[in-house]
Design a protein around this motif. Structure first.
Motif, PDB file in Angstrom:
ATOM      1  N   PHE A 107     -75.430-101.101  -8.094  1.00 43.83           N
ATOM      2  CA  PHE A 107     -76.332 -99.910  -8.384  1.00 43.83           C
ATOM      3  C   PHE A 107     -75.702 -98.803  -7.683  1.00 43.83           C
ATOM      4  N   ARG A 108     -75.013 -98.903  -6.324  1.00 44.19           N
ATOM      5  CA  ARG A 108     -74.521 -97.732  -5.723  1.00 44.19           C
ATOM      6  C   ARG A 108     -73.479 -97.054  -6.677  1.00 44.19           C
ATOM      7  N   ALA A 113     -71.759 -92.642 -10.270  1.00 41.95           N
ATOM      8  CA  ALA A 113     -70.928 -92.446 -11.576  1.00 41.95           C
ATOM      9  C   ALA A 113     -71.549 -91.354 -12.321  1.00 41.95           C
ATOM     10  N   ILE A 114     -72.759 -90.987 -12.008  1.00 40.97           N
ATOM     11  CA  ILE A 114     -73.627 -89.912 -12.377  1.00 40.97           C
ATOM     12  C   ILE A 114     -72.836 -88.587 -12.225  1.00 40.97           C
ATOM     13  N   ASP A 115     -72.661 -87.573 -13.273  1.00 43.99           N
ATOM     14  CA  ASP A 115     -72.142 -86.197 -12.972  1.00 43.99           C
ATOM     15  C   ASP A 115     -72.950 -85.739 -11.611  1.00 43.99           C
ATOM     16  N   LYS A 116     -72.228 -85.165 -10.816  1.00 46.98           N
ATOM     17  CA  LYS A 116     -73.214 -84.638  -9.766  1.00 46.98           C
ATOM     18  C   LYS A 116     -73.740 -83.281 -10.006  1.00 46.98           C
ATOM     19  N   TRP A 130     -86.146 -87.753  -4.568  1.00 52.91           N
ATOM     20  CA  TRP A 130     -86.625 -89.167  -5.345  1.00 52.91           C
ATOM     21  C   TRP A 130     -87.029 -88.777  -6.763  1.00 52.91           C
ATOM     22  N   ALA A 131     -87.511 -87.552  -6.947  1.00 54.89           N
ATOM     23  CA  ALA A 131     -87.620 -87.174  -8.383  1.00 54.89           C
ATOM     24  C   ALA A 131     -86.437 -87.037  -9.351  1.00 54.89           C
ATOM     25  N   THR A 132     -85.465 -86.685  -8.679  1.00 56.71           N
ATOM     26  CA  THR A 132     -84.180 -86.551  -9.170  1.00 56.71           C
ATOM     27  C   THR A 132     -83.523 -88.021  -9.593  1.00 56.71           C
ATOM     28  N   MET A 133     -83.892 -88.752  -8.514  1.00 57.68           N
ATOM     29  CA  MET A 133     -83.285 -90.331  -8.858  1.00 57.68           C
ATOM     30  C   MET A 133     -84.069 -90.859  -9.839  1.00 57.68           C
ATOM     31  N   ARG A 134     -85.325 -90.595 -10.074  1.00 60.67           N
ATOM     32  CA  ARG A 134     -86.063 -91.502 -10.794  1.00 60.67           C
ATOM     33  C   ARG A 134     -86.276 -90.796 -12.349  1.00 60.67           C
ATOM     34  N   ARG A 135     -86.040 -89.336 -12.289  1.00 62.88           N
ATOM     35  CA  ARG A 135     -85.975 -88.830 -13.746  1.00 62.88           C
ATOM     36  C   ARG A 135     -84.654 -88.911 -14.212  1.00 62.88           C
ATOM     37  N   VAL A 136     -83.513 -88.654 -13.567  1.00 64.47           N
ATOM     38  CA  VAL A 136     -82.233 -88.137 -13.865  1.00 64.47           C
ATOM     39  C   VAL A 136     -81.502 -89.305 -13.839  1.00 64.47           C
ATOM     40  N   ALA A 141     -77.881 -94.530 -14.915  1.00 63.72           N
ATOM     41  CA  ALA A 141     -77.258 -95.645 -14.129  1.00 63.72           C
ATOM     42  C   ALA A 141     -77.352 -96.924 -14.560  1.00 63.72           C
ATOM     43  N   VAL A 142     -78.871 -97.202 -15.117  1.00 64.84           N
ATOM     44  CA  VAL A 142     -79.103 -98.529 -15.606  1.00 64.84           C
ATOM     45  C   VAL A 142     -78.163 -98.869 -16.604  1.00 64.84           C
ATOM     46  N   LYS A 143     -77.607 -97.787 -17.575  1.00 65.46           N
ATOM     47  CA  LYS A 143     -76.820 -98.324 -18.754  1.00 65.46           C
ATOM     48  C   LYS A 143     -75.517 -98.463 -18.165  1.00 65.46           C
ATOM     49  N   ILE A 144     -75.026 -98.119 -17.096  1.00 64.70           N
ATOM     50  CA  ILE A 144     -73.720 -98.293 -16.543  1.00 64.70           C
ATOM     51  C   ILE A 144     -73.731 -99.598 -16.035  1.00 64.70           C
ATOM     52  N   VAL A 145     -74.526 -99.926 -15.324  1.00 68.93           N
ATOM     53  CA  VAL A 145     -74.614-101.316 -14.480  1.00 68.93           C
ATOM     54  C   VAL A 145     -75.047-102.487 -15.242  1.00 68.93           C
ATOM     55  N   LEU A 146     -75.398-102.298 -16.502  1.00 72.22           N
ATOM     56  CA  LEU A 146     -75.829-103.609 -17.312  1.00 72.22           C
ATOM     57  C   LEU A 146     -74.816-104.663 -17.355  1.00 72.22           C
ATOM     58  N   PRO A 147     -73.631-104.289 -17.827  1.00 74.36           N
ATOM     59  CA  PRO A 147     -72.456-105.381 -17.848  1.00 74.36           C
ATOM     60  C   PRO A 147     -72.369-106.174 -16.686  1.00 74.36           C
ATOM     61  N   PRO A 148     -71.959-105.240 -15.194  1.00 76.15           N
ATOM     62  CA  PRO A 148     -71.824-106.176 -14.066  1.00 76.15           C
ATOM     63  C   PRO A 148     -73.028-106.645 -13.743  1.00 76.15           C
ATOM     64  N   TYR A 149     -74.447-106.153 -14.200  1.00 75.78           N
ATOM     65  CA  TYR A 149     -75.611-106.777 -14.096  1.00 75.78           C
ATOM     66  C   TYR A 149     -75.680-108.175 -14.660  1.00 75.78           C
TER      67      TYR A 149
END
Length: 217
Positions: A107-108, A113-116, A130-136, A141-149
């Motif tokens: 997850f980290r 990997a998300i553009d700063k 927290w709003a930035t994490m949840r909404r942006v 990030a979920v799409k990025i981590v799916l293969p290793p997940y």
């Protein structure tokens, strides 16, 4: 070969009860490791020194303890401290904790990997951390981590066999019990291997699908 098919007909119903426990252990520990791993990852990227240090230290400790030792501790030692768990509870908790460290790193990596620039833009319009994490951040990030997940799911399915060391009668232990009583080691463990493979193949195909989708983006 005929003898193997006869043994399959005889042993399969017993082994299927082990499959049910294997699936329960895998799903339970997967859900727990996902929740804990996300918490550790968010603490790690929070920018708060205490949370970052605690998370990093905890992840290293968990990764340094073999799963079997963690299972033994939860099942055999915790009762001496006043906390008694069933074998199934200890198996789910032990595997969940053990894999939370790998989930956290996964997850980290996805979060970082998300553009700063997107994070800065979200904060510029008044979003809190927290709003930035949840909404942006997290939706991307979920799409990025799916293969290793998906790979973690496969590893967890196979490592669920370690629950047999604390008497959880999942597939591996059922196979061992049948083999020890019938002495038909070849038939039993070939069947056990095929059953693990049958459960793993859909996950392998799912991981390949995620990897292809990620590769097209």
């Amino acid at each position: 070969m005929q003898a193997f098919w006869r043994d399959t007909t005889e042993f399969l119903p017993i082994l299927m009860s082990g499959v049910a426990l294997t699936i329960i252990v895998t799903i339970g520990s997967l859900l727990l490791s996902t929740a804990l791993g996300l918490i550790w990852a968010l603490m790690r990227v929070s920018g708060i020194g205490v949370f970052t240090g605690f998370s990093a230290g905890l992840i290293n400790v968990i990764r340094g303890i073999p799963i079997i030792v963690l299972l033994f501790y939860l099942y055999f030692v915790m009762p001496e401290l006043g906390v008694t768990l069933t074998a199934l509870q200890a198996a789910i908790l032990g595997l969940g904790i053990a894999y939370s460290a790998y989930q956290a790193e996964n997850f980290r990596a996805g979060i970082e990997a998300i553009d700063k620039g997107q994070i800065e833009a979200a904060q510029a319009i008044g979003m809190g951390w927290w709003a930035t994490m949840r909404r942006v951040v997290l939706p991307q990030a979920v799409k990025i981590v799916l293969p290793p997940y998906g790979n973690i799911m496969i590893m967890m399915l196979k490592d669920s066999s370690q629950a047999s060391t604390i008497t959880v009668a999942e597939l591996a232990l059922q196979g061992k019990l049948i083999a020890s009583s019938t002495f038909k080691n070849t038939s039993v463990f070939t069947l056990v291997a095929l059953m693990y493979l049958t459960m793993s193949i859909p996950l392998i195909l799912l991981v390949r699908h995620f990897e292809k989708r990620a590769g097209h983006k």
